[in-house]
Design an enzyme around this catalytic site. Structure first.
Site, PDB file in Angstrom:
ATOM      1  N   ARG A 147       0.814  -1.221   0.000  1.00 49.14           N
ATOM      2  CA  ARG A 147       0.000   0.000   0.000  1.00 49.14           C
ATOM      3  C   ARG A 147       0.844   1.266   0.000  1.00 49.14           C
ATOM      4  O   ARG A 147       0.313   2.377   0.007  1.00 49.14           O
ATOM      5  CB  ARG A 147      -0.911   0.022   1.238  1.00 49.14           C
ATOM      6  N   TYR A 150       0.498   4.463  -2.323  1.00 47.01           N
ATOM      7  CA  TYR A 150      -0.616   5.377  -2.024  1.00 47.01           C
ATOM      8  C   TYR A 150      -0.380   6.093  -0.693  1.00 47.01           C
ATOM      9  O   TYR A 150      -0.445   7.318  -0.616  1.00 47.01           O
ATOM     10  CB  TYR A 150      -1.891   4.544  -1.976  1.00 47.01           C
ATOM     11  N   GLU A 152       2.305   6.554   1.212  1.00 51.55           N
ATOM     12  CA  GLU A 152       3.439   7.481   1.318  1.00 51.55           C
ATOM     13  C   GLU A 152       3.253   8.695   0.408  1.00 51.55           C
ATOM     14  O   GLU A 152       3.688   9.794   0.733  1.00 51.55           O
ATOM     15  CB  GLU A 152       4.760   6.768   1.017  1.00 51.55           C
ATOM     16  N   ASN A 179     -13.304   5.574   4.419  1.00 54.98           N
ATOM     17  CA  ASN A 179     -14.055   4.847   3.375  1.00 54.98           C
ATOM     18  C   ASN A 179     -15.379   5.520   3.025  1.00 54.98           C
ATOM     19  O   ASN A 179     -16.262   5.622   3.866  1.00 54.98           O
ATOM     20  CB  ASN A 179     -14.345   3.412   3.832  1.00 54.98           C
ATOM     21  N   ARG A 191     -13.053  -1.885  -4.918  1.00 52.30           N
ATOM     22  CA  ARG A 191     -13.255  -1.672  -3.486  1.00 52.30           C
ATOM     23  C   ARG A 191     -14.463  -2.472  -3.016  1.00 52.30           C
ATOM     24  O   ARG A 191     -15.256  -2.956  -3.813  1.00 52.30           O
ATOM     25  CB  ARG A 191     -13.405  -0.169  -3.188  1.00 52.30           C
ATOM     26  N   PHE A 196     -19.170  -5.984  -3.680  1.00 49.70           N
ATOM     27  CA  PHE A 196     -20.299  -6.694  -3.055  1.00 49.70           C
ATOM     28  C   PHE A 196     -21.622  -6.374  -3.762  1.00 49.70           C
ATOM     29  O   PHE A 196     -22.453  -7.266  -3.969  1.00 49.70           O
ATOM     30  CB  PHE A 196     -20.408  -6.328  -1.566  1.00 49.70           C
ATOM     31  N   GLY A 212     -13.146 -11.942   7.450  1.00 52.62           N
ATOM     32  CA  GLY A 212     -14.227 -10.952   7.468  1.00 52.62           C
ATOM     33  C   GLY A 212     -14.331 -10.209   8.792  1.00 52.62           C
ATOM     34  O   GLY A 212     -15.242  -9.405   8.984  1.00 52.62           O
ATOM     35  N   ARG A 216     -14.340  -1.662   8.994  1.00 53.44           N
ATOM     36  CA  ARG A 216     -14.293  -0.371   8.315  1.00 53.44           C
ATOM     37  C   ARG A 216     -15.505   0.422   8.792  1.00 53.44           C
ATOM     38  O   ARG A 216     -16.447  -0.127   9.360  1.00 53.44           O
ATOM     39  CB  ARG A 216     -14.374  -0.529   6.786  1.00 53.44           C
ATOM     40  N   ASP A 278      -3.577  -5.431   4.835  1.00 51.96           N
ATOM     41  CA  ASP A 278      -4.970  -5.006   5.011  1.00 51.96           C
ATOM     42  C   ASP A 278      -5.179  -4.498   6.443  1.00 51.96           C
ATOM     43  O   ASP A 278      -5.036  -5.268   7.388  1.00 51.96           O
ATOM     44  CB  ASP A 278      -5.863  -6.226   4.748  1.00 51.96           C
TER      45      ASP A 278
HETATM   46  P1  NAD Z   1     -11.725   7.990  -8.239  1.00 53.37           P
HETATM   47  O1  NAD Z   1     -10.706   7.080  -8.789  1.00 53.37           O
HETATM   48  O2  NAD Z   1     -13.156   7.770  -8.604  1.00 53.37           O
HETATM   49  O3  NAD Z   1     -11.372   9.505  -8.575  1.00 53.37           O
HETATM   50  C1  NAD Z   1     -10.065   9.965  -8.762  1.00 53.37           C
HETATM   51  C2  NAD Z   1     -10.040  10.852 -10.002  1.00 53.37           C
HETATM   52  O4  NAD Z   1      -8.710  11.392 -10.156  1.00 53.37           O
HETATM   53  C3  NAD Z   1     -10.367  10.095 -11.281  1.00 53.37           C
HETATM   54  O5  NAD Z   1     -11.311  10.798 -12.036  1.00 53.37           O
HETATM   55  C4  NAD Z   1      -9.018  10.014 -12.011  1.00 53.37           C
HETATM   56  O6  NAD Z   1      -9.160   9.928 -13.405  1.00 53.37           O
HETATM   57  C5  NAD Z   1      -8.354  11.302 -11.536  1.00 53.37           C
HETATM   58  N1  NAD Z   1      -6.889  11.286 -11.622  1.00 53.37           N
HETATM   59  C6  NAD Z   1      -6.038  10.372 -11.104  1.00 53.37           C
HETATM   60  N2  NAD Z   1      -4.771  10.693 -11.401  1.00 53.37           N
HETATM   61  C7  NAD Z   1      -4.818  11.849 -12.116  1.00 53.37           C
HETATM   62  C8  NAD Z   1      -3.834  12.689 -12.706  1.00 53.37           C
HETATM   63  N3  NAD Z   1      -2.529  12.400 -12.644  1.00 53.37           N
HETATM   64  N4  NAD Z   1      -4.244  13.807 -13.356  1.00 53.37           N
HETATM   65  C9  NAD Z   1      -5.570  14.121 -13.442  1.00 53.37           C
HETATM   66  N5  NAD Z   1      -6.537  13.355 -12.899  1.00 53.37           N
HETATM   67  C10 NAD Z   1      -6.167  12.237 -12.253  1.00 53.37           C
HETATM   68  O7  NAD Z   1     -11.544   7.911  -6.639  1.00 53.37           O
HETATM   69  P2  NAD Z   1     -12.385   8.594  -5.472  1.00 53.37           P
HETATM   70  O8  NAD Z   1     -12.837   7.517  -4.574  1.00 53.37           O
HETATM   71  O9  NAD Z   1     -13.374   9.544  -6.017  1.00 53.37           O
HETATM   72  O10 NAD Z   1     -11.239   9.381  -4.708  1.00 53.37           O
HETATM   73  C11 NAD Z   1     -11.061  10.791  -4.882  1.00 53.37           C
HETATM   74  C12 NAD Z   1     -10.012  11.279  -3.906  1.00 53.37           C
HETATM   75  O11 NAD Z   1     -10.413  11.036  -2.553  1.00 53.37           O
HETATM   76  C13 NAD Z   1      -8.645  10.586  -4.070  1.00 53.37           C
HETATM   77  O12 NAD Z   1      -7.622  11.539  -3.872  1.00 53.37           O
HETATM   78  C14 NAD Z   1      -8.619   9.573  -2.950  1.00 53.37           C
HETATM   79  O13 NAD Z   1      -7.310   9.317  -2.517  1.00 53.37           O
HETATM   80  C15 NAD Z   1      -9.413  10.299  -1.870  1.00 53.37           C
HETATM   81  N6  NAD Z   1     -10.032   9.340  -0.934  1.00 53.37           N
HETATM   82  C16 NAD Z   1     -11.112   8.596  -1.295  1.00 53.37           C
HETATM   83  C17 NAD Z   1     -11.666   7.685  -0.390  1.00 53.37           C
HETATM   84  C18 NAD Z   1     -12.879   6.863  -0.712  1.00 53.37           C
HETATM   85  O14 NAD Z   1     -13.264   6.031   0.122  1.00 53.37           O
HETATM   86  N7  NAD Z   1     -13.549   7.014  -1.834  1.00 53.37           N
HETATM   87  C19 NAD Z   1     -11.085   7.531   0.871  1.00 53.37           C
HETATM   88  C20 NAD Z   1      -9.948   8.291   1.179  1.00 53.37           C
HETATM   89  C21 NAD Z   1      -9.445   9.206   0.283  1.00 53.37           C
HETATM   90  N1  UDP Z   2     -12.751  -6.785   0.769  1.00 53.38           N
HETATM   91  C1  UDP Z   2     -13.421  -7.990   0.731  1.00 53.38           C
HETATM   92  N2  UDP Z   2     -13.907  -8.420  -0.459  1.00 53.38           N
HETATM   93  C2  UDP Z   2     -13.806  -7.703  -1.614  1.00 53.38           C
HETATM   94  C3  UDP Z   2     -13.133  -6.466  -1.565  1.00 53.38           C
HETATM   95  C4  UDP Z   2     -12.611  -6.025  -0.362  1.00 53.38           C
HETATM   96  O1  UDP Z   2     -13.557  -8.680   1.755  1.00 53.38           O
HETATM   97  O2  UDP Z   2     -14.323  -8.171  -2.654  1.00 53.38           O
HETATM   98  C5  UDP Z   2     -12.224  -6.320   2.063  1.00 53.38           C
HETATM   99  C6  UDP Z   2     -10.761  -5.872   2.044  1.00 53.38           C
HETATM  100  O3  UDP Z   2      -9.910  -6.982   2.263  1.00 53.38           O
HETATM  101  C7  UDP Z   2     -10.722  -4.880   3.195  1.00 53.38           C
HETATM  102  C8  UDP Z   2     -12.116  -4.252   3.180  1.00 53.38           C
HETATM  103  O4  UDP Z   2     -12.945  -5.139   2.422  1.00 53.38           O
HETATM  104  O5  UDP Z   2     -10.545  -5.567   4.415  1.00 53.38           O
HETATM  105  C9  UDP Z   2     -12.173  -2.869   2.568  1.00 53.38           C
HETATM  106  O6  UDP Z   2     -11.492  -2.923   1.355  1.00 53.38           O
HETATM  107  P1  UDP Z   2     -11.522  -1.780   0.259  1.00 53.38           P
HETATM  108  O7  UDP Z   2     -10.878  -2.338  -0.965  1.00 53.38           O
HETATM  109  O8  UDP Z   2     -12.895  -1.237   0.087  1.00 53.38           O
HETATM  110  O9  UDP Z   2     -10.618  -0.575   0.801  1.00 53.38           O
HETATM  111  P2  UDP Z   2      -9.662  -0.297   2.065  1.00 53.38           P
HETATM  112  O10 UDP Z   2     -10.563   0.133   3.161  1.00 53.38           O
HETATM  113  O11 UDP Z   2      -8.912  -1.560   2.402  1.00 53.38           O
HETATM  114  O12 UDP Z   2      -8.771   0.780   1.585  1.00 53.38           O
END
Ligand code: NAD
Ligand code: UDP
Length: 316
Positions: A147, A150, A152, A179, A191, A196, A212, A216, A278
């Protein structure tokens, strides 16, 4: 205000576009579509207050006209290597967008005298040894693990954001997002909730990795976007956790989704598919968000999942 949104064609970014436009701002999205999709913002095409630029923000960014706020969301975000849209499959792009991309996004903000918001993550806490996670916790991260590309990159992004705040006196904000789920997540995102929900709608067993018992805490996207908006409009520059503190095991999540989607196929425990890094438990302490932003999630899991299942049903 004119707001520049990197990653605006992604899942969270596209919902943030909707919120910002509803609040009467002008939105400029920059996205290279590496994990996002034009479908997420197709309903905004042709509006005077919305512009889309296809560009990789790891390269120099030039935006003509004024910019008041930069919100930097661009980054792959799924940890599941079985999806081609995950950060283990896009390791160099993930490191570059978290480092060079954040530097460029900060540079644009500085050039325009704009304030800046970084979409950081609960992953900066790694596999946490403190529970729930408060912002004061420094984390437990393997710098070379699966991981790390991402985690770092986001830790570097936080560091350079604070450097611009301290050295250049810029107004900056750091959201540590936990999440988040909802409509418009890619069906093949990898994810847990997209996996699911797709499995349940196809009447397949839900693939629970490991035993399981890992936990989260899932936040519906509308709540998260409201938190991001409050944060960017605030005076706060220290990191703030944004997430839903309601914690559950992945096994419980699978049972809930099967019930809501009426899936008779049950659960398949894949004990050998547990990723070594994980995180075991994850739950945000949102006291700071409550106190400073007067924010807490409003949408419970059953309601949020029902809306998500509806959206996925329409796209499958
Ligand atoms: P996502 O993949 O749907 O959205 C990310 C977007 O960034 C995409 O549209 C992708 O095309 C764009 N992108 C990636 N690299 C790029 C680059 N070099 N130049 C231009 N565009 C670029 O993911 P998301 O779930 O919507 O996540 C959005 C942000 O929120 C991310 O920074 C992610 O790290 C952060 N985040 C999301 C979650 C979550 O649970 N969804 C949790 C923690 C942090
Ligand atoms: N996971 C799972 N089945 C799947 C996908 C994910 O059991 O088909 C688990 C994964 O191992 C983790 C949790 O669900 O423990 C959340 O994973 P996710 O990929 O959504 O993101 P994370 O919270 O790990 O960044």
């Amino acid at each position: 205000m004119r707001i520049l949104l990197t990653g605006g064609a992604g899942f969270i970014g596209s919902h943030l576009c909707d919120k910002l436009l509803k609040e009467k701002h002008h939105v400029v999205v920059i996205d290279n579509l590496i994990t996002g999709s034009l479908e997420n913002i197709a309903h905004l095409a042709g509006r005077d207050d919305f512009t889309f630029i296809k560009h990789d923000v790891s390269n120099f960014i030039f935006i003509p006209g004024k910019v008041d706020i930069v919100m930097h969301l661009a980054s792959p975000a799924s940890p599941n290597p079985s999806s081609p849209f995950s950060y283990p499959q896009l390791p160099i792009q993930t490191l570059k967008v978290g480092s060079l991309g954040t530097h460029n996004a900060l540079g644009v903000a500085r050039a325009h005298g704009a304030c800046f918001l970084l979409a950081s993550t609960s992953e900066v806490y790694g596999d946490p040894q403190e529970h729930p996670q408060q912002e004061s916790y420094w984390g437990h991260v393997d710098p070379i693990g699966p991981r790390s590309v991402y985690d770092e990159a986001k830790r570097f992004a936080e560091a350079i954001t604070m450097a611009y705040h301290r050295y250049h006196g810029m107004k900056t904000h750091i959201a540590r997002i936990f999440n988040t789920y909802g409509p418009r997540m890619r069906l093949d995102d990898g994810r847990v909730i997209p996996n699911f929900v797709c499995q349940a709608l196809k009447a397949d067993p839900l693939t629970v990795y490991g035993d399981g018992a890992q936990t989260r805490s899932f936040c519906y996207v509308d709540d998260l976007v409201d938190g991001l908006y409050r944060l960017v409009m605030s005076e706060e520059n220290e990191p703030i956790n944004l997430g839903n503190p309601s914690e559950m095991t992945i096994h419980q999540l699978a049972i809930t989704i099967n019930q809501l989607a009426d899936n008779p196929a049950g659960i398949q425990l894949l004990s050998d598919q547990r990723a070594p890094a994980d995180p075991q438990r994850r739950q945000p302490d949102i006291s700071r968000a409550k106190g400073i932003l007067d924010w807490e999630p409003q949408i419970d899991l059953d309601h949020g999942l029902s809306l998500t299942i509806e959206d996925f049903r329409g796209r499958l």
